[in-house]
Each structure stands twice: as C-alpha cells, then as structure tokens.
Design an enzyme around this catalytic site. Structure first.
Site, PDB file in Angstrom:
ATOM      1  N   ASN A   1      65.848  81.754  49.495  1.00  0.00           N
ATOM      2  CA  ASN A   1      65.809  80.886  48.729  1.00  0.00           C
ATOM      3  C   ASN A   1      64.630  81.364  47.541  1.00  0.00           C
ATOM      4  O   ASN A   1      63.539  81.608  47.771  1.00  0.00           O
ATOM      5  CB  ASN A   1      64.871  79.527  48.939  1.00  0.00           C
ATOM      6  CG  ASN A   1      64.702  78.465  47.884  1.00  0.00           C
ATOM      7  OD1 ASN A   1      65.009  78.748  46.781  1.00  0.00           O
ATOM      8  ND2 ASN A   1      63.878  77.509  48.121  1.00  0.00           N
ATOM      9  N   TRP A   2      65.191  81.875  46.522  1.00  0.00           N
ATOM     10  CA  TRP A   2      64.603  82.859  45.263  1.00  0.00           C
ATOM     11  C   TRP A   2      63.760  81.763  44.430  1.00  0.00           C
ATOM     12  O   TRP A   2      62.932  82.452  43.755  1.00  0.00           O
ATOM     13  CB  TRP A   2      65.598  83.732  44.665  1.00  0.00           C
ATOM     14  CG  TRP A   2      66.072  84.793  45.415  1.00  0.00           C
ATOM     15  CD1 TRP A   2      65.418  85.066  46.868  1.00  0.00           C
ATOM     16  CD2 TRP A   2      66.924  85.700  45.029  1.00  0.00           C
ATOM     17  NE1 TRP A   2      66.175  86.265  46.974  1.00  0.00           N
ATOM     18  CE2 TRP A   2      66.817  86.643  46.091  1.00  0.00           C
ATOM     19  CE3 TRP A   2      67.703  85.951  43.651  1.00  0.00           C
ATOM     20  CZ2 TRP A   2      67.785  87.837  45.876  1.00  0.00           C
ATOM     21  CZ3 TRP A   2      68.296  87.003  43.634  1.00  0.00           C
ATOM     22  CH2 TRP A   2      68.458  88.123  44.764  1.00  0.00           C
ATOM     23  N   LYS A   3      64.039  80.551  44.319  1.00  0.00           N
ATOM     24  CA  LYS A   3      63.022  79.851  43.546  1.00  0.00           C
ATOM     25  C   LYS A   3      63.205  80.274  41.935  1.00  0.00           C
ATOM     26  O   LYS A   3      64.158  80.609  41.709  1.00  0.00           O
ATOM     27  CB  LYS A   3      61.666  79.663  44.042  1.00  0.00           C
ATOM     28  CG  LYS A   3      61.666  79.120  45.353  1.00  0.00           C
ATOM     29  CD  LYS A   3      60.251  78.920  45.890  1.00  0.00           C
ATOM     30  CE  LYS A   3      60.468  78.345  47.539  1.00  0.00           C
ATOM     31  NZ  LYS A   3      59.261  77.988  47.931  1.00  0.00           N
TER      32      LYS A   3
ATOM     33  N   HIS B   1      65.066  70.087  48.047  1.00  0.00           N
ATOM     34  CA  HIS B   1      63.808  70.622  48.480  1.00  0.00           C
ATOM     35  C   HIS B   1      62.573  69.995  48.195  1.00  0.00           C
ATOM     36  O   HIS B   1      62.666  69.245  47.122  1.00  0.00           O
ATOM     37  CB  HIS B   1      63.993  72.165  47.842  1.00  0.00           C
ATOM     38  CG  HIS B   1      62.970  73.114  48.087  1.00  0.00           C
ATOM     39  ND1 HIS B   1      61.719  72.932  47.651  1.00  0.00           N
ATOM     40  CD2 HIS B   1      63.196  74.151  49.031  1.00  0.00           C
ATOM     41  CE1 HIS B   1      60.894  74.105  48.408  1.00  0.00           C
ATOM     42  NE2 HIS B   1      61.710  74.680  48.991  1.00  0.00           N
TER      43      HIS B   1
ATOM     44  N   GLU C   1      59.978  70.825  46.687  1.00  0.00           N
ATOM     45  CA  GLU C   1      59.731  71.058  45.287  1.00  0.00           C
ATOM     46  C   GLU C   1      60.254  70.165  44.366  1.00  0.00           C
ATOM     47  O   GLU C   1      59.574  69.620  43.240  1.00  0.00           O
ATOM     48  CB  GLU C   1      59.637  72.640  45.008  1.00  0.00           C
ATOM     49  CG  GLU C   1      58.435  73.598  45.822  1.00  0.00           C
ATOM     50  CD  GLU C   1      58.816  74.829  46.014  1.00  0.00           C
ATOM     51  OE1 GLU C   1      59.937  75.397  45.286  1.00  0.00           O
ATOM     52  OE2 GLU C   1      58.070  75.429  46.711  1.00  0.00           O
TER      53      GLU C   1
ATOM     54  N   GLU D   1      61.763  71.673  56.824  1.00  0.00           N
ATOM     55  CA  GLU D   1      60.626  72.473  55.892  1.00  0.00           C
ATOM     56  C   GLU D   1      59.619  71.569  55.934  1.00  0.00           C
ATOM     57  O   GLU D   1      59.435  71.063  54.831  1.00  0.00           O
ATOM     58  CB  GLU D   1      61.240  72.814  54.613  1.00  0.00           C
ATOM     59  CG  GLU D   1      62.274  73.673  54.660  1.00  0.00           C
ATOM     60  CD  GLU D   1      62.489  74.730  53.345  1.00  0.00           C
ATOM     61  OE1 GLU D   1      62.328  75.956  53.364  1.00  0.00           O
ATOM     62  OE2 GLU D   1      62.358  74.028  52.152  1.00  0.00           O
TER      63      GLU D   1
ATOM     64  N   GLY E   1      61.483  81.569  51.495  1.00  0.00           N
ATOM     65  CA  GLY E   1      61.322  81.531  50.091  1.00  0.00           C
ATOM     66  C   GLY E   1      60.738  83.167  49.900  1.00  0.00           C
ATOM     67  O   GLY E   1      61.486  83.966  49.681  1.00  0.00           O
ATOM     68  N   GLY E   2      59.375  83.108  49.915  1.00  0.00           N
ATOM     69  CA  GLY E   2      58.602  84.513  49.312  1.00  0.00           C
ATOM     70  C   GLY E   2      59.088  85.633  49.905  1.00  0.00           C
ATOM     71  O   GLY E   2      59.299  86.596  49.263  1.00  0.00           O
TER      72      GLY E   2
HETATM   73  P1  PGA Z   1      58.256  79.992  51.744  1.00  0.00           P
HETATM   74  O1  PGA Z   1      59.319  78.983  51.017  1.00  0.00           O
HETATM   75  O2  PGA Z   1      59.036  80.940  52.750  1.00  0.00           O
HETATM   76  O3  PGA Z   1      57.912  80.865  50.614  1.00  0.00           O
HETATM   77  O4  PGA Z   1      57.163  79.192  52.629  1.00  0.00           O
HETATM   78  C1  PGA Z   1      60.418  78.313  51.807  1.00  0.00           C
HETATM   79  C2  PGA Z   1      61.185  77.508  51.002  1.00  0.00           C
HETATM   80  O5  PGA Z   1      60.451  76.774  50.013  1.00  0.00           O
HETATM   81  O6  PGA Z   1      62.436  77.395  51.188  1.00  0.00           O
END
Ligand code: PGA
Length: 263
Positions: A16-18, A103, A105, A175, A242-243
């Site tokens: 997940n590149w955000k 998600h 966020e 998550e 994510g990161g």
């Molecule tokens: P993270 O993010 O691996 O940076 O904790 C995961 C996500 O938000 O899907």
C-alpha cells in the site's frame, strides 16, 4: 528448520503505497521487482496512487510480470458532480483490478463511515474490482477491551447485504490502527486471535465454506524481520504492507520470508 502450516491458498502480499511515488517512480520500482518474482511462492499486488495506475499497469504488461495493480480508494457513485473523486469504472479502465476500501486513514482522517464503505464495496464488486476491506481497532479501543466489538461492528456494517457469491470476492485486511506506521507490530498471537475472530464472524454470516476460503491479510508495521512469524499463523493468509513496500529490495525481502514456511 522449515516451519509448517496449513494454508488455504498462496498468500497474497499487497503493497500500500499511500501518497508516495509518481508514475515514473512506480515504473522504476517495477523494473527492479519484476525479475525477482519469477519463482515467487506468493501472489503480489500493489495499491498505487491514482496517477500511477495507468503507467504501472502498462509496465507490468510490458514486463510480463504477475503483479496486480490496484487503487487505495474510490467513490461509490458511477459518475457525477463530485469534484476530486474517482469512480470504479475509471480505475478499471486505467488498469486497476482491485481497490483497498475502509483503510483506517480513510476512516479516521477523512471520516469515512462503515455505511459509506459498504456502498463502495458493493460498487467495486458491481464493476469487477476486487475489494480489500480493512478493519481494525484503535489502541484505546484495545485497551478498553473493545477489540472484538469493533471488529464485529466494522465487519458487519462494511459488508452488509453481501450475498455469498459477493463475499467470495472479498479480501479482508485486519489492520490494528495502533500498529499502522508506528513500528509497533501486533504479536503473531494477537494477530492470529483477531484473524480467527474475523473468520468466525464471516462463518456465522455467510457460512463455513465462504469463511474457510476467505483470504485475510494482516497489516501494521510489517517488516522483513516480523513477516515470517505472522505468515506462519494458521489464519493469516497474507500481508498488507505500507512503509516497507516502498523500496523494492525491502518489499522483496518480505516476500521471501514465506519460502522457509512449508505449506
Ligand atoms: P505500515 O502501513 O506497514 O506502514 O504500518 C500499513 C497500512 O497502512 O496498510
């Protein structure tokens, strides 16, 4: 010593590149990652920013790589006067095959409700995009002993009125909000407990067969160092990263962690 586990299917690891990477940067990433995946034992997908979908999908086709490209959100309407929004049809035509919905966020920063997410899930299915539905409790909710109730409510509200056939198309991602981007990963036991609960909730709503086949990913501070311990758990069928998905080398290291696990 290889570890053994009873798995239902090949795991799916999704990046997940955000809000990171342009189309060009996505292409560079794919050029590095694709050749490494030829013998891969896991399925791989990338949820990229809207503006990178088209170029990334073209690059995947050019490289003949088996990497699915998807989006991180969408609107529930077919089209209309919704400035700044993107419809499922547009994502499909750009080359997306799946979409992350709900998600944390989106739920917390952009105040999306489970009811709105439910409409998006239905729309995505209608348009042939596979939803990855995210659910998870905050740190405060966990401390207050509300995890089970939160997961139950989010799951039922977000997947409300889905038929068994529709439910078979869903990927679920557990998550825990307190683990996202914090470096504080859930212990494998904690994650397994939540995954088992999710599977039981799906079994009671849509039947045991649907629940058994359901792919449930774990997400929240996944790194090469903790991926194997998570993937070995019986009810963890993949990861949402994510990161650690932003660098092809690190992401590949995560994918490799499955190799020591005998299915
Ligand atoms: P993270 O993010 O691996 O940076 O904790 C995961 C996500 O938000 O899907």
């Amino acid at each position: 010593m290889p570890r053994t586990t009873k798995k239902i299917a090949r795991p799916l690891v999704t990046g997940n590149w955000k809000m990171y990477k342009t189309g060009e940067e996505a292409c560079q990433f794919l050029e590095t990652l694709a050749p490494l995946l030829e013998e891969s034992q896991v399925d791989v997908s990338l949820a990229v920013p809207y503006t990178a979908i088209s170029l990334a999908a073209q690059k995947v086709a050019e490289l003949n790589a088996s990497i699915a490209i998807g989006a991180q959100n969408m609107n529930d309407a077919s089209e209309g006067a919704f400035t700044g929004e993107v419809a499922a049809r547009m994502l499909k035509s750009a080359g997306a095959t799946f979409v992350i919905l709900g998600h944390s966020e989106r739920r917390h920063i952009f105040h999306e409700t489970s009811d709105f997410i439910n409409k998006k899930v239905k729309k995505a299915l209608q348009e042939g995009l596979q939803p990855i539905l995210c659910i998870g409790e905050t740190g405060e909710e966990r401390e207050n002993g509300e995890t089970e109730e939160i997961l139950k409510t989010q799951l039922h509200e977000s997947l409300q009125d889905l038929s068994k056939e529709e439910m078979k198309q869903i990927i679920l991602a557990y998550e825990p909000v307190w683990a996202i981007g914090t470096g504080e990963v859930a212990t494998p036991e904690m994650a397994e407990e939540a995954h088992l609960l999710c599977r039981e909730l799906v079994a009671s709503g849509w039947g045991k067969r649907v629940a058994k086949a359901l792919l449930i990913q774990y997400g929240g501070s996944v790194k090469p160092e903790n991926a194997a311990d998570l993937l070995v758990q019986e009810n963890i069928n993949g990861l949402l990263v994510g990161g650690a998905s932003l660098q092809p080398e690190t992401f590949y290291e995560i994918l490799q962690q499955y190799e020591g696990i005998t299915v």
